[in-house]
Design an enzyme around this catalytic site. Structure first.
Site, PDB file in Angstrom:
ATOM      1  CB  SER A   1      -0.909   0.011   1.236  1.00 45.86           C
ATOM      2  OG  SER A   1      -1.572   1.259   1.380  1.00 45.86           O
TER       3      SER A   1
ATOM      4  CE1 TYR B   1      -6.452   3.535  -2.039  1.00 50.06           C
ATOM      5  CE2 TYR B   1      -4.520   3.438  -0.629  1.00 50.06           C
ATOM      6  CZ  TYR B   1      -5.760   2.968  -0.984  1.00 50.06           C
ATOM      7  OH  TYR B   1      -6.325   1.928  -0.288  1.00 50.06           O
TER       8      TYR B   1
ATOM      9  CB  THR C   1      -6.507   1.317  -5.057  1.00 52.70           C
ATOM     10  OG1 THR C   1      -5.682   0.159  -4.896  1.00 52.70           O
ATOM     11  CG2 THR C   1      -7.814   1.101  -4.303  1.00 52.70           C
TER      12      THR C   1
ATOM     13  CE  LYS D   1      -7.455  -4.284  -4.047  1.00 53.77           C
ATOM     14  NZ  LYS D   1      -8.528  -3.589  -3.311  1.00 53.77           N
TER      15      LYS D   1
ATOM     16  CB  SER E   1     -12.036  -4.650  -5.443  1.00 54.50           C
ATOM     17  OG  SER E   1     -11.854  -4.172  -4.131  1.00 54.50           O
TER      18      SER E   1
ATOM     19  CG  HIS F   1     -11.300  -0.003  -0.605  1.00 56.79           C
ATOM     20  ND1 HIS F   1     -10.402   0.458  -1.529  1.00 56.79           N
ATOM     21  CD2 HIS F   1     -10.710   0.191   0.597  1.00 56.79           C
ATOM     22  CE1 HIS F   1      -9.327   0.930  -0.914  1.00 56.79           C
ATOM     23  NE2 HIS F   1      -9.493   0.768   0.381  1.00 56.79           N
TER      24      HIS F   1
ATOM     25  NE  ARG G   1     -13.380 -12.804   6.529  1.00 56.10           N
ATOM     26  CZ  ARG G   1     -13.218 -11.751   5.729  1.00 56.10           C
ATOM     27  NH1 ARG G   1     -12.505 -11.888   4.606  1.00 56.10           N
ATOM     28  NH2 ARG G   1     -13.738 -10.579   6.013  1.00 56.10           N
TER      29      ARG G   1
END
Length: 402
Positions: free
Chosen positions: A111, A133, A159, A256, A278, A280, A315
């Protein structure tokens, strides 16, 4: 050795240990969704609605084939560490996560708001992508992109699924401007509530709450809060900006945050080599359906032209299998590795990734498949109305990824 617990047996166990070991405010930031959390909930619920169709007595090899290639990088199984900040989770931060991903044979996205410099992460895992970003001017962004290139980034992730909606019905954890004596006093009760967490940071280093990957020569290295404020004040990017960035970068390039098929087509037109379906992780516009529900229409629109990934709600290994059967080439995971990091540091992340790998293998055995490449919608029980009708009011059927 600060972590002495028994090995993790599931992602759910990693989450339980994270909740036990982290201060309440820090744990809340890892499970948070925007406003009521409708999208956060649906990301998980969507996987629960999909069934699997088992096959028996299949002639399977001793090892199932799970390797694939994403953004030019060979990975041992179709799970990539998604970009996320780890400032308050563990002092090992993203470097520990990178090492765990490397041990698992997969890639990491770092990130822009990460606590550790990209070059340190790339040194720990050469299969590293830089996530960007849209913060600051084009000159600022160009400088950061060039820095990532020189530091060894194998790809760029842009993103776009963020609307600055930080309101949460259950409250939002506060982020201090910087670590000072008054800050330490303010957060003393948090440390006392979880002494093991506080001790790890005392021994491993208290973060300075800066964003080293958003630095520029003119502005220096901003604090996390300064970077966030600049981000909110930066005009939102357009498709012209996306095209400019793609041409500037020139290499593997993921957009993304894609959800609508027409946006997927636009990303392809701009030169994207990969997209991720996505929302987010439920931290964008609340009320957006699960990423999994949008995946088939996006795959139908552009699946032969670009690598399609998805993130949100993963998960367990069977969730990964469901996403692949609906057309994704791989998935990105965020919360699960954060829970692993909180539960057991670098080793906790490695264990969580191996849990996902084992779950994929078990699902392939149950479905009677030798390889992830054999997965298709024929392996799934998909309820009527599950997918989102986003093209002429008609939902296209998901097709097998070539």
């Amino acid at each position: 050795m600060l972590f002495t617990s028994a090995p993790l047996e599931s992602v759910a166990e990693a989450q339980r240990r994270a909740k036990k070991r982290l201060p309440t405010a820090v744990y809340a930031s890892l499970i948070a969704g925007t406003e009521k959390g409708l999208t956060l909930h649906d990301n998980i619920q969507a996987f629960d609605e999909i069934g699997l169709i088992p096959r028996i007595a299949a002639d399977l090899p001793p090892q199932r084939e799970m390797s694939t290639t994403v953004m030019g990088q060979e990975i041992s199984f179709p799970v990539i560490v998604s970009p996320a900040g780890a400032q308050a989770v563990d002092p090992g931060g993203e470097v520990a996560v990178a090492r765990a991903a490397a041990a698992a044979g997969t890639a990491i996205g770092l990130s822009s708001f990460a606590s550790m410099p990209f070059e340190d992460v790339a040194a720990a895992n050469p299969k590293a992508f830089f996530q960007l970003y849209w913060v600051g001017t084009r000159d600022d962004i160009a400088e950061r992109v060039e820095h990532a290139r020189q530091a060894g980034a194998k790809g760029l992730i842009l993103t776009l699924d963020w609307s600055f909606a930080s309101r949460r019905d259950w409250g939002s954890p506060t982020i201090p401007e910087r670590v000072t004596l008054s800050t330490l006093v303010e957060f003393l009760p948090m440390g006392l509530s979880r002494p093991g967490w506080a001790l790890r940071f005392l021994l491993g280093g208290i973060p300075d709450l800066k964003a080293p990957n958003l630095r520029t020569r003119a502005k220096g290295t901003p604090t996390f809060k300064q970077a966030y404020v600049e981000w909110t004040q930066t005009p939102l990017p357009t498709w012209d900006d996306v095209r400019w960035l793609r041409e500037l970068w020139g290499g593997e390039f993921m957009v993304k945050g894609v959800f609508y098929p027409d946006d997927a087509r636009r990303a392809v037109d701009c030169g994207a080599t990969a997209i991720s379906v996505s929302n987010h992780g439920g931290n964008n516009l609340d009320g957006i359906p699960a990423s999994l529900r949008a995946l088939p229409a996006v795959v139908e629109a552009v699946g032969d032209q670009v690598e399609v990934l998805m993130d949100g709600g993963i998960r367990r290994g069977s969730d990964v299998v469901k996403a692949l059967a609906m057309g994704a080439k791989a998935v990105l995971v965020g919360r699960v590795w954060l829970w692993g990091l909180a539960a057991g540091g670098e080793e906790g992340v490695r264990q969580v990734l191996e849990i996902l790998r084992s779950g994929i293998d078990e699902a392939l055995i149950g479905l009677g498949h030798k390889s992830i490449r054999e997965l298709s919608p024929n392996d799934l029980v998909i309820p009527e109305g599950f997918t989102i009708p986003m093209t002429d009011g008609k939902v296209p059927a998901a097709r097998k990824k070539k």
